[in-house]
Design an enzyme around this catalytic site. Structure first.
Site, mmCIF file in Angstrom:
data_model
loop_
_atom_site.group_PDB
_atom_site.id
_atom_site.type_symbol
_atom_site.label_atom_id
_atom_site.label_comp_id
_atom_site.label_asym_id
_atom_site.label_seq_id
_atom_site.Cartn_x
_atom_site.Cartn_y
_atom_site.Cartn_z
ATOM 1 C CB CYS A 165 -0.907 -0.014 1.227
ATOM 2 S SG CYS A 165 -1.839 1.514 1.464
ATOM 3 C CB CYS A 168 0.135 1.541 5.727
ATOM 4 S SG CYS A 168 -0.349 0.058 4.794
ATOM 5 C CB CYS A 253 -22.754 33.814 5.260
ATOM 6 S SG CYS A 253 -24.128 34.672 6.070
ATOM 7 C CB CYS A 285 -20.822 45.794 4.062
ATOM 8 S SG CYS A 285 -19.698 46.884 3.138
ATOM 9 C CB CYS A 339 -48.583 71.074 28.892
ATOM 10 S SG CYS A 339 -48.589 69.406 29.586
#
Length: 386
Positions: A165, A168, A253, A285, A339
């Site tokens: 592999c 590994c 966001c 913004c 007043c």
């Protein structure tokens, strides 16, 4: 309450260093610093930044100690020395154990300030310590490789390597062949590669790790190896990596946990500054990344955010019909007409003539009749005389 974002201009600070905050050692450092400095430290995974909340002095202390701790932790990250693979003798790990002992005691003599651990399954030697100690250990392993007739820097491939592999460097266990290039890996090794990318938000784009290949791993492979939930998390991590590596162009966001991304306004160009999130409908913004503020410049809006009472102070300048409530409640009273009896939001009744205040309207009216001999303002009395 606004907190302070961690200073990324500190020497040695990199995105990979920030990722250490999510490791076990990094979390331990955060919790210890929070307790010792009486602050709260928040790691924003989407924006890849750290915010510290507390008093000004405590924030400064926590920031310095956190930066120093992360740099030290980064320096102590383990070094991987592979003892099996291309260009290495097949019995190198056995020779290392024979030279330095099963507990690597003789190797500790060469690098006394280091810690060692040997993964016999993966044929990897892990080293923790200073850069100098790590270099000494690498030189020692190279000596062992050279002593058995193999230079650790040479390349070549044997027939046995075809059944190994590439991750590994062991014999294939539950082999899986990638669709894009046909190279085979242990199924668990590929899954570990994906899980590591999810946790660290690095290693993108996902590619074949066979030496010299780098072909992309396609969606068909992901569906065969991962659940739908983990694929979604992998995509979110990939998006986070993309935004982090293109921070000058894109941002998430600002709404909490919102996955949407927007493009920053180009400096010097007359572009629409408004970004309306399609997921949470937050208006942002694109220049200063604050709430959208039409008809107000970014610099002015930042001043208003820093001092929310600034706009009120500017509005009341020169207005004789605007005064502070004499009850010290903090409210501002504007008298438009009527007043001389005014009721504040704090439920105090105020005499506009002398700014005395009372608990009831009857008390205020009685004061106006007895002290000022009139309830109406002077200009309205002149109108009545006319």
């Amino acid at each position: 309450m606004k907190g302070k974002t961690l200073d990324l201009s500190h020497p040695g600070m990199t995105p990979s260093l920030l990722h250490l905050v999510l490791t076990r050692d990094g979390i331990s450092i955060l919790r210890a610093l929070e307790k010792e400095t009486q602050t709260y430290i928040l790691y924003d995974r989407q924006c890849l930044n750290v915010k510290i909340f507390g008093t000004t002095q405590k924030i400064k202390e926590a920031e310095k100690r956190l930066l120093d701790s992360l740099v030290q932790l980064h320096e102590k990250q383990h070094l991987e020395i592979k003892l099996k693979g291309l260009g290495l003798p097949p019995n190198l790990m056995k020779e290392v154990i024979r030279w330095f002992g099963p507990d690597l005691g003789l190797l500790k003599v060469r690098a006394p300030g280091s810690e060692f651990s040997l993964n016999t399954r993966r044929h990897v030697l892990y080293v923790r310590g200073s850069m100098e100690d790590k270099q000494r250990v690498e030189e020692a392993v190279a000596e062992v490789a050279a002593s058995i007739g193999c230079d650790a820097g040479t390349t070549g491939q044997t027939s046995a390597d075809l059944n190994l592999c590439p991750i590994c460097l062991c014999e294939l266990d539950e082999p899986y062949k990638l669709e894009s290039c046909g190279h085979s890996f242990c199924r668990t090794c590929l899954m570990d590669q994906f899980e590591s990318a999810i946790r660290s938000r690095e290693g993108f784009p996902l590619c074949c790790l066979k030496e010299g290949c780098r072909r992309p791993i396609i969606l068909l492979d992901l569906k065969a190896l991962l659940s739908t939930e983990r694929i979604d998390e992998l995509f979110r991590a990939s998006l986070g990596y993309f935004v982090a590596t293109n921070a000058a162009t894109y941002r998430f966001c600002p709404a909490p946990d919102c996955p949407s991304v927007y493009k920053l306004a180009s400096p010097g160009l007359d572009e629409d500054e408004l970004f309306v999130c399609g997921a949470c409908y937050t208006e942002t913004c694109r220049k200063c990344h604050q709430e959208y503020h039409p008809f107000v410049t970014c610099e002015r809006y930042k001043e208003y955010k820093a001092d929310p009472d600034l706009s009120l102070v500017e509005w009341r300048n020169g207005r004789e019909n605007v005064r502070d409530c004499p009850a010290k409640c903090g409210f501002v009273i504007e008298k438009v007409d009527g007043c001389n009896h005014v009721e504040c939001k704090c439920q105090k009744h105020v005499c506009w003539s002398c700014m005395a205040f009372f608990d009831t309207s009857e008390g205020c009216y009685s004061h106006l009749r007895t002290v000022h001999e009139s309830i109406l303002p002077l200009d309205q009395l002149h109108m009545l005389d006319i």
